[in-house]
Enzyme design. Sequence first.
Site, PDB file in Angstrom:
ATOM      1  N   CYS A   8       0.873  -1.181   0.000  1.00 53.81           N
ATOM      2  CA  CYS A   8       0.000   0.000   0.000  1.00 53.81           C
ATOM      3  C   CYS A   8       0.911   1.232   0.000  1.00 53.81           C
ATOM      4  O   CYS A   8       2.076   1.127  -0.390  1.00 53.81           O
ATOM      5  CB  CYS A   8      -0.977  -0.022   1.179  1.00 53.81           C
ATOM      6  N   ARG A  14      -3.325  -0.686   5.350  1.00 55.38           N
ATOM      7  CA  ARG A  14      -3.922  -1.769   4.545  1.00 55.38           C
ATOM      8  C   ARG A  14      -3.016  -2.963   4.285  1.00 55.38           C
ATOM      9  O   ARG A  14      -3.441  -4.104   4.452  1.00 55.38           O
ATOM     10  CB  ARG A  14      -4.407  -1.196   3.203  1.00 55.38           C
ATOM     11  N   ASP A 123      -8.484   3.912   1.342  1.00 56.77           N
ATOM     12  CA  ASP A 123      -7.449   4.070   2.357  1.00 56.77           C
ATOM     13  C   ASP A 123      -8.055   4.549   3.681  1.00 56.77           C
ATOM     14  O   ASP A 123      -8.553   5.676   3.774  1.00 56.77           O
ATOM     15  CB  ASP A 123      -6.420   5.092   1.854  1.00 56.77           C
TER      16      ASP A 123
HETATM   17  P1  4NP Z   1      -1.764   2.833   4.084  1.00 54.72           P
HETATM   18  O1  4NP Z   1      -2.343   4.206   4.680  1.00 54.72           O
HETATM   19  O2  4NP Z   1      -1.190   3.146   2.717  1.00 54.72           O
HETATM   20  O3  4NP Z   1      -2.933   1.922   3.988  1.00 54.72           O
HETATM   21  O4  4NP Z   1      -0.710   2.350   5.069  1.00 54.72           O
HETATM   22  C1  4NP Z   1      -1.572   5.377   4.765  1.00 54.72           C
HETATM   23  C2  4NP Z   1      -0.665   5.539   5.791  1.00 54.72           C
HETATM   24  C3  4NP Z   1       0.065   6.718   5.894  1.00 54.72           C
HETATM   25  C4  4NP Z   1      -0.116   7.722   4.959  1.00 54.72           C
HETATM   26  C5  4NP Z   1      -1.021   7.566   3.923  1.00 54.72           C
HETATM   27  C6  4NP Z   1      -1.741   6.378   3.825  1.00 54.72           C
HETATM   28  N1  4NP Z   1       0.611   8.940   5.075  1.00 54.72           N
HETATM   29  O5  4NP Z   1       0.349   9.880   4.306  1.00 54.72           O
HETATM   30  O6  4NP Z   1       1.519   9.027   5.927  1.00 54.72           O
END
Ligand code: 4NP
Length: 150
Positions: A8, A14, A123
Amino acid sequence: MIKILFVCLGNICRSPMAEFILKDMVKKRGLESEFYIESAGTSNEEEGNPVHYGTRRKLSEVGINTSGKYARQMERSDYEKFDYIIGMEEYNIKSILRIVGEDKENKVYRLLDFSNNPRDIADPWYTHNFDITYNDIVEGCNGLLDKLIL
Ligand code: 4NP
């Protein structure tokens, strides 16, 4: 052994959820020794951070523990190490391809393309809804296992 890398953006919401759900599914089917499962992020934003509280809380409801997992960024060399590199949404797929170059061996997939209703997984970093994420990931992992085991 089938080697799967879930991917992800941050590797805290995710993809670790998918990693630990699939590990739990293969364990329950007695197939642990046949799989190597990991997760990574396309960005280095969360590098070294533990799994997001929302993912940990949701997985603890179903008896799954994520301790010991810390975010890491996906590397080009992961393409050779894994058989399946599975992103959560189209945007991840584009980022994965930017990291690995061309998908010469057809290893890159979107998780819900293994379901009967192909779509992105939203997300929860933005939606704050880890229940929908969990249901989507279970649906995708069931579809993936059906493809791999049948
Ligand atoms: P992930 O969610 O891709 O599902 O782990 C996110 C975690 C952190 C960030 C964006 C999405 N961020 O911008 O730090």
